[in-house]
Write a protein that holds these residues in place. Sequence first.
Motif, PDB file in Angstrom:
ATOM      1  N   GLU A 245       0.816  -1.223   0.000  1.00  0.00           N
ATOM      2  CA  GLU A 245       0.000   0.000   0.000  1.00  0.00           C
ATOM      3  C   GLU A 245       0.843   1.263   0.000  1.00  0.00           C
ATOM      4  OE1 GLU A 245       0.828  -1.719   2.540  1.00  0.00           O
ATOM      5  OE2 GLU A 245       0.740  -0.624   4.424  1.00  0.00           O
TER       6      GLU A 245
ATOM      7  N   GLN B  60      -4.574  -3.869 -10.225  1.00  0.00           N
ATOM      8  CA  GLN B  60      -3.316  -3.128 -10.318  1.00  0.00           C
ATOM      9  C   GLN B  60      -2.570  -3.548 -11.583  1.00  0.00           C
ATOM     10  OE1 GLN B  60      -0.387  -3.603  -7.086  1.00  0.00           O
ATOM     11  NE2 GLN B  60       0.332  -1.521  -7.502  1.00  0.00           N
TER      12      GLN B  60
ATOM     13  N   HIS C  28       2.870  -4.964  -7.074  1.00  0.00           N
ATOM     14  CA  HIS C  28       3.848  -5.074  -6.006  1.00  0.00           C
ATOM     15  C   HIS C  28       4.303  -6.531  -5.859  1.00  0.00           C
ATOM     16  CE1 HIS C  28       5.512  -4.962  -1.985  1.00  0.00           C
ATOM     17  NE2 HIS C  28       5.635  -3.658  -2.174  1.00  0.00           N
TER      18      HIS C  28
ATOM     19  N   SER D 105      -3.971  -3.997   4.127  1.00  0.00           N
ATOM     20  CA  SER D 105      -4.579  -4.511   2.892  1.00  0.00           C
ATOM     21  C   SER D 105      -5.863  -3.748   2.538  1.00  0.00           C
ATOM     22  CB  SER D 105      -4.851  -6.008   3.005  1.00  0.00           C
ATOM     23  OG  SER D 105      -5.570  -6.281   4.158  1.00  0.00           O
TER      24      SER D 105
ATOM     25  N   TYR E  60      -4.742  -0.816   0.580  1.00  0.00           N
ATOM     26  CA  TYR E  60      -4.314  -1.245  -0.763  1.00  0.00           C
ATOM     27  C   TYR E  60      -5.550  -1.485  -1.649  1.00  0.00           C
ATOM     28  CZ  TYR E  60      -2.417  -4.370  -4.380  1.00  0.00           C
ATOM     29  OH  TYR E  60      -2.088  -4.969  -5.575  1.00  0.00           O
TER      30      TYR E  60
ATOM     31  N   GLN F 224      -7.004   1.767  -2.677  1.00  0.00           N
ATOM     32  CA  GLN F 224      -6.195   2.442  -3.712  1.00  0.00           C
ATOM     33  C   GLN F 224      -6.492   1.872  -5.092  1.00  0.00           C
ATOM     34  OE1 GLN F 224      -2.336   1.498  -2.170  1.00  0.00           O
ATOM     35  NE2 GLN F 224      -2.061   3.466  -1.159  1.00  0.00           N
TER      36      GLN F 224
END
Length: 499
Positions: free
Chosen positions: A284, A394, A402, A482, A485, A488
């Motif tokens: 994150e 993502q 990541h 999390s 994250y 986001q």
Amino acid sequence: MVWESQPSPLRNDEDTRRSFIMTGTSSDELDATLAALTNDPRVTIRRNGAPDPDGRCVVYWMQRAQRGQDNHAVDLAVKIAAALDLPVVVYFAGISNFPHANLRHYAFLNQGLVDVEEDLAARDIGFVMRRAPHESHERFFADVQAAIVIGDENPMREPERWRKQLASALEIPFWTVDTDVVVPSKLIEKAQYGAYTIRPRIQRLLPDFLHPYENLKAHRPWRRPGGLHTDSVHEDITRGWKELDRSVEPVAAWRGGTHAALKRLRYFTAHMLEHYDTARNKPEIDGSSCMSPYLHFGHIGPLTIALAVEEAAKKHPKLRPARDAYFNELIVWRELAVNFVKYTPNYDSHECAENWAKETIAEHARDEREFLYKLADLEHAKTHDDLWNAAQTQMVRHGWMHNVMRMYWAKKILEWTPDVKTAVKYAIHLNDKYFLDGRDPNGYAGVAWAILGKFDRAWGERPVFGKIRYMSGASTGRKFDSKKYMQQMKVLPEQVSLF
Ligand SMILES: Cc1cc2nc3c(=O)[nH]c(=O)nc-3n(C[C@H](O)[C@H](O)[C@H](O)COP(=O)(O)OP(=O)(O)OC[C@H]3O[C@@H](n4cnc5c(N)ncnc54)[C@H](O)[C@@H]3O)c2cc1C
């Protein structure tokens, strides 16, 4: 350290005698100069012989190392050209069918070519890009009357095949330079079993290779011959390519090229390196270097990054543990992946697993899977697992993921597909389609690690995974914020910018 030398590139070749008419040096002097250059373990002679005495330039066919500075292949071309009293021109072939490349990849590459042209011009080196359908190498080498061709190295199957084809088609010498690793890959002479076997070898060799690039200026500036066909790097390289997959859009948060890579590297070493060892485990936060897309396209070399990190650690000794942690990823794990692809012909297949892994996979082949997803469900992030869906988002929207999430992401694909063959196939397909750093040795090594237990050890036995290491959503999600994250990933890419 003395490296095993290669056979003289020139001796016993009649053309050598004539080539001195051009340079005014003796044949023995030129032979000695070129032989000394081939003693560099980064250099491989792909086609032997003397440079064409009627040649008008030295050509570097840039394929992997797409940068005009900090590039050992450019430095070598400049040195050979100086010995032959010739200019240097760098050639980039914009092919339209690079395996698994789509619009996202080409847009990033295109941005990088602008920096290549600018950085080479500052060194009086020419740059010519020709895009499909005008990209024939042989045509270009003939058009500019190349005396010798220099290339770079890439352990992946297709580019290696192209190099071999070119070596057998050319009638002039062809040497390649291993400039996208810190320690030349041929010095790690066989397949390595894990990070623990390659690490001591790398540590032993590293001091010999942590040296700055020479970044030499050309001895003679290159003048473009009138009428030479050249495509502009300032225009869309893909225009008119009807077969190209344009469904995967470029990502605005990433800007390709050496200049963007160096800007991010400076920021990373100045503000982020200190906390790298802990921050790199927190998906994150912006805690890792984000060098992987630039490394993949060769916009930056790993040695440039290593030297910048080393320099920072010299100035601030408190950064030494961070440097060690970073080198472990950038050099040990990355060069383990290069070694894996170099020595494992089936690096992108489930067949590359070790025997212990093949046995445990076979024993659990019929285990019932609680969830089974089709490729489209995975691709569109339509699973029951919000954390996994966030990681997939993502990947699709940001072109990057990541490291912690990549591990979790791939392991769940093993859990949710009917067999290991399908799991590897889906993981590699998505990895290569969406990641800017995809289609890279690191991707094949990462998938093999997560799904096939490659470079790992056997763990406690459990359903589906057998002895392959398992990761649960609950324990993964507890190790970082999390919730943040996942939040986001809902607003990507508009509100997350790296630069
Ligand atoms: C399933 C899976 C798939 C992966 N796919 C790719 C891929 O397609 N392309 C890719 O470049 N990396 C891949 N990785 C490796 C790693 O996740 C990325 O390199 C890293 O997350 C990139 O972010 P960064 O540059 O900020 O890394 P940093 O933490 O800043 O590390 C610096 C550099 O070290 C290297 N590195 C870091 N972690 C690893 C690793 N685990 N293995 C090998 N090298 C590493 C990378 O070159 C990276 O740019 C994958 C890992 C897994 C588990």
